[in-house]
Design a protein around this motif. Structure first.
Motif, PDB file in Angstrom:
ATOM      1  N   ASP A 187       0.866  -1.179   0.000  1.00  0.00           N
ATOM      2  CA  ASP A 187       0.000   0.000   0.000  1.00  0.00           C
ATOM      3  C   ASP A 187       0.906   1.234   0.000  1.00  0.00           C
ATOM      4  O   ASP A 187       1.132   1.863   1.037  1.00  0.00           O
ATOM      5  N   GLY A 213      -0.712   4.612   1.177  1.00  0.00           N
ATOM      6  CA  GLY A 213      -0.886   4.636   2.628  1.00  0.00           C
ATOM      7  C   GLY A 213       0.438   4.822   3.349  1.00  0.00           C
ATOM      8  O   GLY A 213       0.531   5.574   4.338  1.00  0.00           O
ATOM      9  N   GLU A 219      -6.837   4.630   4.197  1.00  0.00           N
ATOM     10  CA  GLU A 219      -6.673   3.333   4.851  1.00  0.00           C
ATOM     11  C   GLU A 219      -8.004   2.628   5.103  1.00  0.00           C
ATOM     12  O   GLU A 219      -8.090   1.399   5.089  1.00  0.00           O
ATOM     13  N   PRO A 279      -4.758  -2.382   3.535  1.00  0.00           N
ATOM     14  CA  PRO A 279      -4.140  -1.208   4.172  1.00  0.00           C
ATOM     15  C   PRO A 279      -2.829  -1.559   4.867  1.00  0.00           C
ATOM     16  O   PRO A 279      -2.644  -2.668   5.363  1.00  0.00           O
TER      17      PRO A 279
END
Length: 523
Positions: A211, A214, A261, A267
């Motif tokens: 991710d 993120g 997220e 996430p």
């Protein structure tokens, strides 16, 4: 890269027993102690480091800030990294890299290089604390989960207190690079023992996508927030455009991070954990309590060194006894927590913390070494009843595969709260001291008989009028900072007592069951 393990074919290893469990516990505890110690050991060595490397003390504070920022970013990534690479492999790799970066820090020829290596050291240190907790829980049967938590909590509570004492002694008697070099034998030993005992107990892994958005947002908002908290006092907080800019970046980054997220399929930080009442209430209680504790741990030696004439070693000695009662009582708490409601243990800890801080709020400038040390001894009782019950509550009821993520996220919030606690305590201390100084100065005037008698006495002792006034100002300053410290101690005591109802927002869980889930997840 580790290969994915089919979920259906994975069997959790049984708990360790005998000498394997003993050596595994010692190795994990040593690695944790080394890690936590490094967050505070450099504090008292900053003047020596700055002097040796030819920079100002203000620039030297980046030795602390750089480690804290990188560490805060890395800690919440533990859950994702452990699922990707395995808990044992990730932990041992972190310890080895921590040893390597510690060695490089000690060899750094200038401040720029030292800060760069401290960033690397903080980053690789991130997964160590949550994973040591998870692996330690996996070593014990569910009935002894409380004992495992007790052993873990002792290292995380005593190390920050021992850091300044050990750092001061090493700097005074050897040289500052050795505050980093001492990590080498400890880390190498911990990595070897941990791998020997745990390598056949590797956790299930799966190939998770990265991710990257993120992760980038996490680095932006956490980095901005940590730098703001560390440099705010020096830059006069929101009177500084730099601090305002950092605050805006942190706030916008946090909002963007939360939105991303919560909508991302994979996430980097599992925020859905906060849907669980025991998790969010436990984390909030733990974090506020730790922030108050850490803020006061920083404030007390500052006051002693700056206004009571204590050396860094003497100030460390005042704080050192905090571990005595914690060492004695933590195993007792861990062994008996399954028989009682953990919420009552946590509430008792808050009451004792409140008592300790109320006692400190009655200090004056005549307080001797023994008077200052008594609350420190009592504080050890609170520490023993603080970490274990709250971590038991926080991790209770979680499925096995979420323990590492939960531990990483709770530790991240706790560490960030410690930064907030330090910044708020030191800022309030300065502000309250300025207010008390202004009030005390109103009584120092030529119409006051006490002022005239004092000035006459000082003049009779051979001081000039200007020197006499400077002496009176120093006395007023000493009293102002004492009164300001009393204010912080008193406010902290009230907050601890006011937090007790928060603990009872959680659901009652049997510690054995909670520990069983935690232990299973740590396998």
């Amino acid at each position: 890269m580790p290969q994915s393990t089919p979920a259906a074919g994975y069997i959790h290893p049984p708990p360790l027993s005998g000498s394997a469990r003993l050596w595994g516990t010692l190795a994990l505890s040593a690695a944790t102690f080394m890690n936590v110690l490094d967050t505070s050991i450099a504090n008292v060595s900053l003047p020596a480091i700055a002097g040796d490397l030819g920079v100002s003390p203000n620039q030297g504070t980046w030795v602390i800030t750089s480690f804290g920022v990188a560490n805060a970013i890395a800690v919440p990534l533990t859950g994702w990294l452990s699922q990707r690479f395995g808990q044992v492999r990730l932990f041992v790799t972190s310890v080895i890299l921590f040893v390597l970066t510690s060695w490089l820090c000690g060899l750094a020829p200038n401040m720029t290089t030292l800060i760069f290596f401290r960033v690397l050291q903080g980053a690789v240190a991130g997964p160590m604390i949550p994973l040591s907790q998870a692996l330690l829980l996996s070593s014990y049967p569910s009935a002894l989960a409380g004992t495992a938590m007790a052993l873990w909590s002792m290292t995380t509570l005593i190390a920050p207190v021992m850091g300044p004492l050990l750092g001061g002694w090493i700097t005074d008697n050897i040289s500052w690079p050795w505050i980093f070099f001492i990590n080498i034998p400890v880390g190498v030993g911990a990595a070897l023992v941990t791998w020997t005992i745990f390598h056949k107990r590797e956790t299930q892994t799966k190939k998770l996508p990265i991710d990257s958005v993120g992760l980038a947002l996490l680095m932006i908002w956490v980095g901005s927030l940590q730098i703001m908290l560390d440099k705010g006092q020096e830059l006069d907080w929101f009177h500084s455009q730099e601090v305002v800019a950092l605050a805006v970046v942190a706030a916008v980054g946090l909002v963007a991070f939360l939105i991303w997220e919560l909508t991302e399929d994979h996430p980097v930080v599992d925020l859905t954990l906060f849907k669980r009442r025991n998790f969010w209430a436990g984390v909030v209680s733990l974090s506020i309590g730790y922030g108050l504790f850490f803020g006061n741990v920083v404030l007390l030696p500052l006051w002693l060194q700056q206004y009571m004439g204590y050396t860094s070693t003497q100030a460390g000695m005042v704080l050192a006894p905090v571990g005595v009662m914690a060492l004695i009582l933590s195993p007792v708490v861990g062994k008996n927590i399954a028989k009682f409601d953990a919420r009552y243990f946590a509430a008792f800890a808050f009451l004792v913390f409140g008592l300790v801080l109320w006692m400190r709020s009655n200090f004056n400038t005549q307080a001797d070494f023994g008077t200052i040390m008594i609350p420190t001894l009592i504080q050890g009782v609170a520490m023993a009843f603080f970490f274990i019950p709250l971590m038991t509550i926080t991790l209770s009821g979680l499925s096995p595969d979420r323990i590492a993520a939960a531990s990483g996220l709770s530790n991240f919030v706790r560490i960030t709260a410690g930064s907030f606690g330090t910044s708020i305590a030191t800022t309030l201390w300065q502000d309250r001291a300025a207010m008390h100084h202004a009030q005390l100065s109103e009584y120092v005037n030529l119409g006051s008989s006490a002022t005239n008698q004092t000035l006459s006495g000082l003049s009779a002792g051979g001081l000039t009028h200007q020197q006499s006034l400077a002496m009176v100002d120093r006395l007023a300053n000493q009293q102002a900072y004492m009164l300001a410290a009393n204010d912080i101690f008193y406010i902290s005591a009230l907050i601890f007592v006011a937090m007790i109802p928060l603990v009872f927002l959680t659901r009652h869980v049997r510690a054995g069951a909670a520990g069983g889930n935690a232990a299973a997840g740590a396998h």
